[in-house]
Design an enzyme around this catalytic site. Structure first.
Site, PDB file in Angstrom:
ATOM      1  N   HIS A 157      13.683  19.055 -61.264  1.00  0.00           N
ATOM      2  CA  HIS A 157      12.966  18.271 -62.549  1.00  0.00           C
ATOM      3  C   HIS A 157      11.587  18.465 -62.148  1.00  0.00           C
ATOM      4  O   HIS A 157      10.971  18.914 -61.628  1.00  0.00           O
ATOM      5  CB  HIS A 157      13.446  16.809 -62.227  1.00  0.00           C
ATOM      6  CG  HIS A 157      13.102  16.258 -61.036  1.00  0.00           C
ATOM      7  ND1 HIS A 157      14.058  15.995 -60.095  1.00  0.00           N
ATOM      8  CD2 HIS A 157      12.074  15.906 -60.423  1.00  0.00           C
ATOM      9  CE1 HIS A 157      13.645  15.640 -58.973  1.00  0.00           C
ATOM     10  NE2 HIS A 157      12.312  15.517 -59.162  1.00  0.00           N
TER      11      HIS A 157
ATOM     12  N   GLU B 159      17.924  20.809 -49.130  1.00  0.00           N
ATOM     13  CA  GLU B 159      18.051  19.416 -48.961  1.00  0.00           C
ATOM     14  C   GLU B 159      19.364  19.154 -49.818  1.00  0.00           C
ATOM     15  O   GLU B 159      19.073  18.859 -51.024  1.00  0.00           O
ATOM     16  CB  GLU B 159      16.873  18.795 -49.440  1.00  0.00           C
ATOM     17  CG  GLU B 159      16.886  17.003 -49.206  1.00  0.00           C
ATOM     18  CD  GLU B 159      16.655  16.279 -50.453  1.00  0.00           C
ATOM     19  OE1 GLU B 159      16.376  14.974 -50.339  1.00  0.00           O
ATOM     20  OE2 GLU B 159      16.466  16.717 -51.701  1.00  0.00           O
TER      21      GLU B 159
ATOM     22  N   ASP C 267      14.014  20.965 -52.598  1.00  0.00           N
ATOM     23  CA  ASP C 267      14.643  19.540 -52.838  1.00  0.00           C
ATOM     24  C   ASP C 267      15.678  19.485 -53.907  1.00  0.00           C
ATOM     25  O   ASP C 267      15.549  20.143 -54.852  1.00  0.00           O
ATOM     26  CB  ASP C 267      13.141  18.917 -53.718  1.00  0.00           C
ATOM     27  CG  ASP C 267      13.395  17.417 -53.835  1.00  0.00           C
ATOM     28  OD1 ASP C 267      13.294  16.609 -52.832  1.00  0.00           O
ATOM     29  OD2 ASP C 267      13.470  17.041 -54.923  1.00  0.00           O
TER      30      ASP C 267
ATOM     31  N   HIS D 263      10.548  11.130 -44.561  1.00  0.00           N
ATOM     32  CA  HIS D 263       9.632  10.501 -45.363  1.00  0.00           C
ATOM     33  C   HIS D 263      10.621   9.429 -46.235  1.00  0.00           C
ATOM     34  O   HIS D 263       9.692   8.459 -47.037  1.00  0.00           O
ATOM     35  CB  HIS D 263       8.648  11.336 -46.226  1.00  0.00           C
ATOM     36  CG  HIS D 263       9.868  12.094 -47.042  1.00  0.00           C
ATOM     37  ND1 HIS D 263      10.437  13.228 -46.567  1.00  0.00           N
ATOM     38  CD2 HIS D 263      10.133  12.354 -48.210  1.00  0.00           C
ATOM     39  CE1 HIS D 263      11.244  14.157 -47.546  1.00  0.00           C
ATOM     40  NE2 HIS D 263      10.854  13.361 -48.659  1.00  0.00           N
TER      41      HIS D 263
END
Length: 541
Positions: free
Chosen positions: A103, A242, A200, A307
């Site tokens: 995105h 991920e 990601d 994180h």
């Protein structure tokens, strides 16, 4: 990449905003990060993983990107980044960065143009629908903040698709122009010398009716396209997935060794915490037994914290309830389907537990990832919003702002930790480097040990089962090297009798201190372990 450097590497996850401020504006930046590279060299890590460094409105801490080919001006310039990269390489440290494939920000120029409607050449860069019931079976990831995967666009009178937040519209990978744009971004950063990417949210690239829109064949084909580009033009770079999925589903992201080089082992992480609370090896043994073998050129990325919240997505409902009960007694500690705490607070500042879990992490074959600050036992702030409480400034010393910034403390992007149990006055780099028994110096030794024994990065793991289920024990073997790892998951001292007769005549040498234990014979080998105690043996002879 016959050398497979990433298989023996120790990674360090670094949050630029929280690492070091060089100009006194209250937030970390690239020149500040560059000034601290010698510290990371002393720590012994091999590769830095940078959280998003791109221009962003900051609604999702940088994961909402406005420009994929530039640097957030709050952090510095492309020149600053090049200087950082060059110095890291000079010190023998590689650098990878987050690549957000799924995105953009809703302020990205592509989306601003796309909102003008079908006449815009960028309209088809995103996923649109007249009907918000399309892909109705797809779950909502952030159920407490989003009510749908679709959001209404007033400008063009259509709904746009977003698997994450409303302000993060998904890219349309059915559009070949989007695929070429993203390949161009990969080339741009690797041409500058970046050593790879942490990819990601890779499961969500494509959408198909009647599916969960996760891990579709088209997604894997595009990931293989990126891998072909890497192999042909940047053969020393690494791609890390991920993908928060079960082991059998994670396996497909490696392909036949022709997709991604690595993937984070999300299912193992919460079970390490379960095992130490239950004082039983079962959770760890069960999930590793369920984890499939990988191609020879692939590797797991292993971690205890990062994180985000300690995600419990890969847990059963019963396991999730148990983890909330044991590790999130204050409702403020819960976030989405996880627990927003750093490693030390999770383990109640018990250094025995911290050392035990790190020792398991560093000896189960895979590449460990350290989250910045966990090597010094930093605390957190559960009363800050979202995930911000685990992204506070690094503690360098006991001076103002923990040595992170020269600004007025009220100007910091987030306050340093001052709670008595985790105060920056005691948990900081300067103090711990001077104390031989500190967790920081212990972590340096652990990193060094992992480098000495290739079995821990390349070996095959084989469990040893004894009557005492409070003990986790396994062999790790590689190229003639044989390691025996024994861990007491209990808060009390425990005896252990294990059958090691296949190694009769060998001498176990404990690798931390170099002590030689009695030779192995035909009878069961006897050991005693203190609370959360462990032995890492090399079997010699």
């Amino acid at each position: 990449m016959r050398d497979y450097w990433y298989k023996r590497a120790v990674f360090y996850e670094l949050y630029i905003r929280g690492f070091q401020d060089s100009n006194g504006d209250g937030m970390g930046d690239i020149p500040g990060m560059t000034s601290r590279l010698e510290y990371l060299k002393r720590l012994g890590i091999d590769c830095i993983w940078l959280l998003p460094m791109y221009p962003s409105p900051g609604h999702d801490d940088g994961y909402d990107i406005m420009d994929f080919k530039s640097i957030n001006p709050e952090f510095g310039t492309l020149t600053d980044f090049q200087l950082f990269l060059d110095k890291a390489h000079m010190l023998g440290i590689r650098v990878i960065a987050d690549l957000v494939l799924n995105h953009t920000s809703n302020t990205h120029p592509w989306f601003l143009e796309a909102k003008k409607g079908p006449s815009s050449p960028y309209h088809d860069y995103f996923v649109w629908s007249d009907n918000p019931d399309k892909y109705a079976n797809v779950p909502i990831i952030f159920q407490k903040s989003e009510t749908s995967n679709w959001a209404w666009c007033h400008e063009c009178g259509k709904y746009y698709w977003h698997r994450f937040f409303t302000h993060q519209p998904d890219l349309n990978y059915d559009n070949p122009k989007v695929r070429e744009e993203m390949l161009g971004i990969v080339r741009f950063w690797l041409d500058k010398g970046l050593d790879g990417f942490r990819m990601d949210a890779v499961p969500y690239l494509y959408e198909r009716e009647g599916t969960l829109c996760e891990g579709l064949p088209e997604t894997h084909e595009f990931l293989k396209t990126i891998r072909r580009l890497i192999d042909e033009s940047y053969p020393d770079a690494v791609l890390i997935a991920e993908a928060n999925q079960w082991p059998e589903d994670l396996r497909q992201y490696f392909g036949d060794g022709d997709e991604l080089h690595m993937a984070f082992n999300f299912p193992l992480m919460p079970r390490l915490f379960m095992a130490i609370r239950q004082e039983h090896h079962g959770p760890v043994v069960d999930i590793i037994r369920r984890t499939p073998e990988l191609p020879e050129n692939c590797q797991w990325a292993m971690f205890l914290r990062n994180h985000d919240e300690l995600t419990l997505a890969m847990c059963t409902d019963e396991e999730r309830d148990y983890m909330f009960k044991e590790y999130a007694k204050d409702p403020q500690m819960k976030l989405y389907s996880g627990i927003r705490r750093r490693l030390y607070p999770l383990l109640e500042k018990d250094i025995g537990k911290v050392q035990l879990l790190n020792a398991v992490l560093f000896t189960i074959p895979g590449s460990p990832v350290i989250y910045y600050g966990d090597e010094i036992g930093m605390g957190d702030n559960i009363y800050m919003g979202d995930r911000d409480g685990v992204r506070t400034p690094m503690h360098w010393d006991d001076n103002r702002n923990a040595g992170f910034s020269s600004c007025n403390p009220s100007k910091l992007y987030a306050p340093v930790i001052t709670d008595p149990d985790f105060s920056y006055t005691s948990a900081n780099v300067q103090v711990e480097e001077l104390i031989p028994s500190s967790i920081l110096n212990w972590m340096k030794r652990l990193i060094h040990l992992r480098r000495l024994f290739p079995s821990f990065s390349n070996g095959k793991l084989r469990f040893i089962f004894a009557e005492n289920k409070k003990i986790l024990s396994y062999f790790v073997e590689y190229d003639g090297e044989r390691m025996l790892c024994v861990f007491n998951m209990a808060s009390s001292s425990q005896p252990l009798n294990i059958d090691l007769s296949e190694f009769a005549g060998c001498r176990p040498v404990e690798v931390f201190g170099g002590a030689e234990f009695p030779p192995i014979g035909e009878l069961p080998y006897q050991l005693a372990l203190g609370p959360y105690g462990f032995y890492l043996f090399e079997l010699c002879g």
